[in-house]
Design an enzyme around this catalytic site. Sequence first.
Site, mmCIF file in Angstrom:
data_model
loop_
_atom_site.group_PDB
_atom_site.id
_atom_site.type_symbol
_atom_site.label_atom_id
_atom_site.label_comp_id
_atom_site.label_asym_id
_atom_site.label_seq_id
_atom_site.Cartn_x
_atom_site.Cartn_y
_atom_site.Cartn_z
ATOM 1 N N ALA A 10 35.424 -48.492 143.617
ATOM 2 C CA ALA A 10 36.434 -49.371 143.027
ATOM 3 C C ALA A 10 37.687 -48.542 142.794
ATOM 4 C CB ALA A 10 35.917 -49.929 141.710
ATOM 5 N N GLY A 31 31.516 -48.341 144.008
ATOM 6 C CA GLY A 31 31.602 -49.695 144.555
ATOM 7 C C GLY A 31 31.458 -49.717 146.071
ATOM 8 N N GLU A 42 27.875 -49.761 146.681
ATOM 9 C CA GLU A 42 27.380 -51.081 146.240
ATOM 10 C C GLU A 42 27.711 -52.166 147.265
ATOM 11 O OE1 GLU A 42 29.414 -50.622 142.437
ATOM 12 O OE2 GLU A 42 27.487 -50.748 141.413
ATOM 13 N N GLU A 76 29.835 -42.889 139.162
ATOM 14 C CA GLU A 76 30.551 -43.475 138.022
ATOM 15 C C GLU A 76 30.368 -42.660 136.742
ATOM 16 O OE1 GLU A 76 28.778 -45.149 140.248
ATOM 17 O OE2 GLU A 76 29.793 -47.023 140.797
#
Length: 258
Positions: free
Chosen positions: A65, A109, A112, A132
Amino acid sequence: MAYEYILVEKRDRVGLITLNRPEALNALCAGLIDELGQAVALFEADDEIGCLVVTGSERAFAAGADIKEMIGKDFQQVYREDFITDDWEVLAKTRKPVIAAVAGYALGGGCEVAMMCDFIIAAENAKFGQPEITIGTIPGAGGTQRLTRIVGKSKAMDMCLTGRMMDADEAERCGLVSRVVPVDKLMEEAMAAAAKIAGHSLPVTMIAKESVDRSYETTLSEGLRFERRVFHSTFALDDRREGMTAFAEKRKADWKHR
Ligand code: HXC
């Protein structure tokens, strides 16, 4: 349609989406996620498309992200927006098959998003991770959930708690990726696999995908019952009769529903 952060093309009944934000290693900003959702929806509705491929660059599938976009957010905002919103889940919800072709970094992300796809083909230089923890947060789009179901508790804990990266060989050994190929063969291999999938009967392919996915959501006995019922349902399709007849007649099947 003109996109800023992705490239989109159609080839051989395959819809190819290339994440294209090289200056930020394909960090998944809101605009990129929005465009990804639009492209997936268009391919989902397109009768000429039987399979999707999502890829990035040789250096990065996606480095996560967009951290710079997240810095200023507070609890009230992320809670109100329900950040990560359903926009992120668009790949996981698509009923047509999706292959992730991953080279370079697939972190946070990015990892993911790759796990939302139906399977991952990795280049030898691929690196997967959920880092993260190193920036003071935790995965928010399936990293603690999908990764644990795929690789088991021990390795998922290792990845989420240390934040270390896993190379392509380790990812293949633990079942995160289905195959590892040389970097320069990644797209050829992914597009060939997708074209093969797209060459089958589309409704049967979608039923097969739905049935495998069901195994993640239910008990074995319920899953087996579901599988048997949808297996029966294939007998309502012309393509089931055509496939078996073509086998008996030693010819290629001529699918009606593609
Ligand atoms: C914003 C990013 C970024 C990210 C890289 N960049 N990752 N920008 N968000 N996630 C930007 C850098 O700031 C830099 O831009 C440019 O991309 C190149 O990155 P470098 O760091 O210079 O490259 P390199 O030294 O090769 O290191 C590559 C890297 C590193 C190891 C992948 O960039 C890195 O650690 N990135 C962050 C990985 C991460 O923590 N991901 C998880 C994010 S959180 P400038 O302009 O500075 O040159 C997350 C939460 C998900 O994903 C929750 C649910 C969605």
